[in-house]
Design a protein around this motif. Structure first.
Motif, PDB file in Angstrom:
ATOM      1  N   PRO A 186       0.392  -1.741  -0.494  1.00 22.45           N
ATOM      2  CA  PRO A 186      -0.036   0.710   0.151  1.00 22.45           C
ATOM      3  C   PRO A 186       1.080   1.198   0.192  1.00 22.45           C
ATOM      4  CG  PRO A 186      -0.531  -1.429   1.526  1.00 22.45           C
ATOM      5  CD  PRO A 186       0.571  -2.331   0.966  1.00 22.45           C
ATOM      6  N   LEU A 187       0.006   2.097  -0.501  1.00 25.33           N
ATOM      7  CA  LEU A 187       0.867   3.537  -0.932  1.00 25.33           C
ATOM      8  C   LEU A 187       1.317   3.975   0.261  1.00 25.33           C
ATOM      9  CD1 LEU A 187       1.907   6.376  -2.078  1.00 25.33           C
ATOM     10  CD2 LEU A 187      -0.426   7.041  -1.589  1.00 25.33           C
ATOM     11  N   GLY A 188       1.159   3.754   2.220  1.00 25.73           N
ATOM     12  CA  GLY A 188       1.431   4.069   3.344  1.00 25.73           C
ATOM     13  C   GLY A 188       2.663   3.611   3.378  1.00 25.73           C
ATOM     14  N   PHE A 189       3.037   1.990   3.221  1.00 24.30           N
ATOM     15  CA  PHE A 189       4.707   1.602   3.824  1.00 24.30           C
ATOM     16  C   PHE A 189       5.366   2.055   2.744  1.00 24.30           C
ATOM     17  CE2 PHE A 189       0.526  -1.259   5.518  1.00 24.30           C
ATOM     18  CZ  PHE A 189       1.505  -1.383   6.670  1.00 24.30           C
ATOM     19  N   GLN A 190       4.587   2.982   1.356  1.00 17.12           N
ATOM     20  CA  GLN A 190       5.947   2.706   0.666  1.00 17.12           C
ATOM     21  C   GLN A 190       5.829   4.485   1.074  1.00 17.12           C
ATOM     22  OE1 GLN A 190       4.107   2.833  -3.430  1.00 17.12           O
ATOM     23  NE2 GLN A 190       3.872   0.318  -3.560  1.00 17.12           N
ATOM     24  N   LEU A 191       5.176   5.283   1.109  1.00 14.78           N
ATOM     25  CA  LEU A 191       5.814   6.483   1.354  1.00 14.78           C
ATOM     26  C   LEU A 191       7.555   6.140   3.021  1.00 14.78           C
ATOM     27  CD1 LEU A 191       2.405   8.817   1.054  1.00 14.78           C
ATOM     28  CD2 LEU A 191       5.088   8.322   0.132  1.00 14.78           C
ATOM     29  N   HIS A 192       6.235   5.194   3.999  1.00  8.18           N
ATOM     30  CA  HIS A 192       7.027   5.077   5.333  1.00  8.18           C
ATOM     31  C   HIS A 192       8.133   4.707   4.825  1.00  8.18           C
ATOM     32  CE1 HIS A 192       7.505   4.783   9.373  1.00  8.18           C
ATOM     33  NE2 HIS A 192       8.637   3.495   8.752  1.00  8.18           N
ATOM     34  N   ALA A 193       8.382   3.616   3.982  1.00  9.14           N
ATOM     35  CA  ALA A 193      10.308   3.142   3.744  1.00  9.14           C
ATOM     36  C   ALA A 193      11.129   4.109   2.908  1.00  9.14           C
ATOM     37  CB  ALA A 193       9.951   2.184   2.976  1.00  9.14           C
ATOM     38  N   MET A 194       9.736   5.743   2.131  1.00 18.46           N
ATOM     39  CA  MET A 194      11.265   6.317   0.960  1.00 18.46           C
ATOM     40  C   MET A 194      10.954   7.253   2.334  1.00 18.46           C
ATOM     41  SD  MET A 194      12.002   5.445  -1.752  1.00 18.46           S
ATOM     42  CE  MET A 194      12.286   6.987  -2.304  1.00 18.46           C
ATOM     43  N   THR A 195      10.369   7.593   2.873  1.00 12.00           N
ATOM     44  CA  THR A 195      11.257   8.867   4.586  1.00 12.00           C
ATOM     45  C   THR A 195      11.824   8.199   4.742  1.00 12.00           C
ATOM     46  OG1 THR A 195       9.351   7.983   5.478  1.00 12.00           O
ATOM     47  CG2 THR A 195       8.702   9.901   3.302  1.00 12.00           C
ATOM     48  N   ALA A 196      12.207   7.055   5.406  1.00 12.13           N
ATOM     49  CA  ALA A 196      13.050   6.282   6.421  1.00 12.13           C
ATOM     50  C   ALA A 196      14.447   6.419   5.469  1.00 12.13           C
ATOM     51  CB  ALA A 196      12.584   4.972   6.355  1.00 12.13           C
ATOM     52  N   MET A 197      14.348   6.091   4.312  1.00 10.98           N
ATOM     53  CA  MET A 197      16.218   5.640   3.661  1.00 10.98           C
ATOM     54  C   MET A 197      15.690   7.328   3.552  1.00 10.98           C
ATOM     55  SD  MET A 197      15.853   3.183   0.565  1.00 10.98           S
ATOM     56  CE  MET A 197      13.340   3.418  -0.148  1.00 10.98           C
ATOM     57  N   VAL A 198      15.709   8.191   2.825  1.00  7.40           N
ATOM     58  CA  VAL A 198      15.383  10.133   3.344  1.00  7.40           C
ATOM     59  C   VAL A 198      16.299  10.027   4.385  1.00  7.40           C
ATOM     60  CG1 VAL A 198      15.211  12.471   3.457  1.00  7.40           C
ATOM     61  CG2 VAL A 198      14.207  10.535   1.575  1.00  7.40           C
ATOM     62  N   LEU A 199      16.461   9.281   5.462  1.00 12.71           N
ATOM     63  CA  LEU A 199      16.256   9.675   6.975  1.00 12.71           C
ATOM     64  C   LEU A 199      17.521   8.791   7.356  1.00 12.71           C
ATOM     65  CD1 LEU A 199      15.887  11.352   9.562  1.00 12.71           C
ATOM     66  CD2 LEU A 199      14.806   9.126  10.684  1.00 12.71           C
ATOM     67  N   PHE A 200      17.841   7.978   6.425  1.00 14.73           N
ATOM     68  CA  PHE A 200      19.515   7.347   7.278  1.00 14.73           C
ATOM     69  C   PHE A 200      20.477   8.313   6.286  1.00 14.73           C
ATOM     70  CE2 PHE A 200      16.123   3.822   9.096  1.00 14.73           C
ATOM     71  CZ  PHE A 200      16.660   3.211   9.989  1.00 14.73           C
ATOM     72  N   ALA A 201      20.476   8.361   4.625  1.00 15.01           N
ATOM     73  CA  ALA A 201      20.352   8.689   3.664  1.00 15.01           C
ATOM     74  C   ALA A 201      21.524  10.471   4.863  1.00 15.01           C
ATOM     75  CB  ALA A 201      20.251   9.733   2.751  1.00 15.01           C
ATOM     76  N   MET A 202      20.531  10.805   5.591  1.00 15.72           N
ATOM     77  CA  MET A 202      20.828  12.209   6.389  1.00 15.72           C
ATOM     78  C   MET A 202      21.911  11.805   7.708  1.00 15.72           C
ATOM     79  SD  MET A 202      17.015  14.174   6.154  1.00 15.72           S
ATOM     80  CE  MET A 202      17.574  15.668   6.928  1.00 15.72           C
ATOM     81  N   TRP A 203      21.312  10.094   8.213  1.00 14.47           N
ATOM     82  CA  TRP A 203      21.300  10.138   9.399  1.00 14.47           C
ATOM     83  C   TRP A 203      23.044  10.944   9.944  1.00 14.47           C
ATOM     84  CZ3 TRP A 203      18.475   7.066  12.633  1.00 14.47           C
ATOM     85  CH2 TRP A 203      19.082   6.498  13.884  1.00 14.47           C
ATOM     86  N   PRO A 204      24.142  10.698   9.350  1.00 14.59           N
ATOM     87  CA  PRO A 204      25.882  10.550   9.675  1.00 14.59           C
ATOM     88  C   PRO A 204      25.662  12.457   9.520  1.00 14.59           C
ATOM     89  CG  PRO A 204      25.316   8.986   8.160  1.00 14.59           C
ATOM     90  CD  PRO A 204      23.899   9.901   7.897  1.00 14.59           C
ATOM     91  N   PHE A 205      25.036  12.926   9.033  1.00 15.66           N
ATOM     92  CA  PHE A 205      25.691  14.344   9.504  1.00 15.66           C
ATOM     93  C   PHE A 205      24.204  15.106   9.657  1.00 15.66           C
ATOM     94  CE2 PHE A 205      25.467  11.907   4.704  1.00 15.66           C
ATOM     95  CZ  PHE A 205      27.380  11.865   4.144  1.00 15.66           C
ATOM     96  N   THR A 206      24.219  14.592  11.091  1.00 21.36           N
ATOM     97  CA  THR A 206      22.604  15.320  12.321  1.00 21.36           C
ATOM     98  C   THR A 206      23.280  14.180  13.678  1.00 21.36           C
ATOM     99  OG1 THR A 206      21.509  13.213  12.181  1.00 21.36           O
ATOM    100  CG2 THR A 206      20.961  15.212  10.056  1.00 21.36           C
ATOM    101  N   ARG A 207      22.433  15.388  14.366  1.00 21.04           N
ATOM    102  CA  ARG A 207      23.409  15.106  15.746  1.00 21.04           C
ATOM    103  C   ARG A 207      23.026  13.771  16.347  1.00 21.04           C
ATOM    104  NH1 ARG A 207      20.825  18.903  19.563  1.00 21.04           N
ATOM    105  NH2 ARG A 207      21.528  20.816  17.596  1.00 21.04           N
ATOM    106  N   LEU A 208      21.804  12.684  14.966  1.00 23.68           N
ATOM    107  CA  LEU A 208      21.716  11.650  15.402  1.00 23.68           C
ATOM    108  C   LEU A 208      22.319  10.744  15.317  1.00 23.68           C
ATOM    109  CD1 LEU A 208      18.429  11.529  12.628  1.00 23.68           C
ATOM    110  CD2 LEU A 208      18.073  11.638  15.405  1.00 23.68           C
TER     111      LEU A 208
END
Length: 245
Positions: A181-203
């Motif tokens: 479903p679209l909700g799971f696809q959007l959740h996965a895509m935004t999660a991948m964006v977050l993980f790509a940003m992760w090393p360059f943030t306070r996370l």
């Protein structure tokens, strides 16, 4: 497009996540911190931080159980699909709600407290937006799919979970994610964006948990003994007689 979204993008994200952390640790050790702001404000922090951190911990454990552990493993120990479904909705819903409330409090605190807001970088703002979006979409999938049953029943354990594990097996199955479903696809895509940003943030401070404190030796404090020929320092309330001249 299916191959691009659910094969190439996940591997690029994984590479950025790993290489980015190595680069950050090597060239920015002193910046490997959450930049604590408790000194400026602690009333909202006292509520928001526990809600967010304990909530995200249970969310993480729920994702480990849902994505990493195959369905046949839980079947082997006698856990029925109904029980698993109930635990996923109850625990996942409560944990997701607490995480979201905690994050809202932390963002509100950061926006309304002058010194904290001035210490917030553009990357921090982008990270908070992506993190809030990931949590909100995950909570929506839990409520809409598990409670309201919108769009019909979808068993993510035979779809999203198998796609996620196939990435690490280096035998990707993009069609499983394309059929989600679209909700799971959007959740996965935004999660991948977050993980790509992760090393360059306070996370990055997630990987700085002081686990060595559990087995480090005790720090022994001893009172200072008087050395031979030295005079002890008087305490503040003791009367000191000065010699007459």
């Amino acid at each position: 497009m299916t191959t691009l979204l659910w094969v190439i993008v996940p591997y690029v994200t994984l590479a950025i996540f790993i290489v980015g952390h190595i680069w950050r640790y090597r060239y920015d050790k002193f910046g490997w911190t959450t930049r604590s702001s408790q000194l400026y404000e602690d009333r909202l922090l006292r509520w928001g931080s526990p809600l967010f951190h304990f909530g995200i911990l249970f969310v993480f454990l729920g994702h480990v159980m849902g994505l990493v552990i195959p369905k046949n493993w839980t079947d082997a120990i006698g856990m029925s699909e109904e029980l698993y479904h109930f635990l996923a909705i109850a625990v996942g819903g409560i944990a997701g709600f607490c995480t979201l409330v905690g994050l809202v409090l932390l963002i509100y605190r950061r926006r309304t407290t002058g010194p904290v807001f001035r210490a917030t970088t553009r990357m921090d703002k982008a990270m908070y937006f992506a993190l809030a979006l990931v949590i909100a979409l995950g909570l929506w999938n839990t409520v809409a799919g598990g409670v309201l049953n919108l769009g019909g029943h979808y068993n993510y354990r035979t779809g999203v979970s198998e796609w996620w594990r196939s990435i690490f097996y280096f035998q990707p199955k993009p069609d499983l994610m394309a059929q989600a479903p679209l909700g799971f696809q959007l959740h996965a895509m935004t999660a991948m964006v977050l993980f790509a940003m992760w090393p360059f943030t306070r996370l990055v401070h997630v990987f700085s948990v002081p686990l060595f404190y559990l087995w480090r030796p005790y720090v022994v404090y001893r009172s200072r003994s008087d050395r031979l020929g030295s005079r002890s320092q008087p305490r503040g309330w003791d009367r000191v007689d000065t010699p007459r001249r």
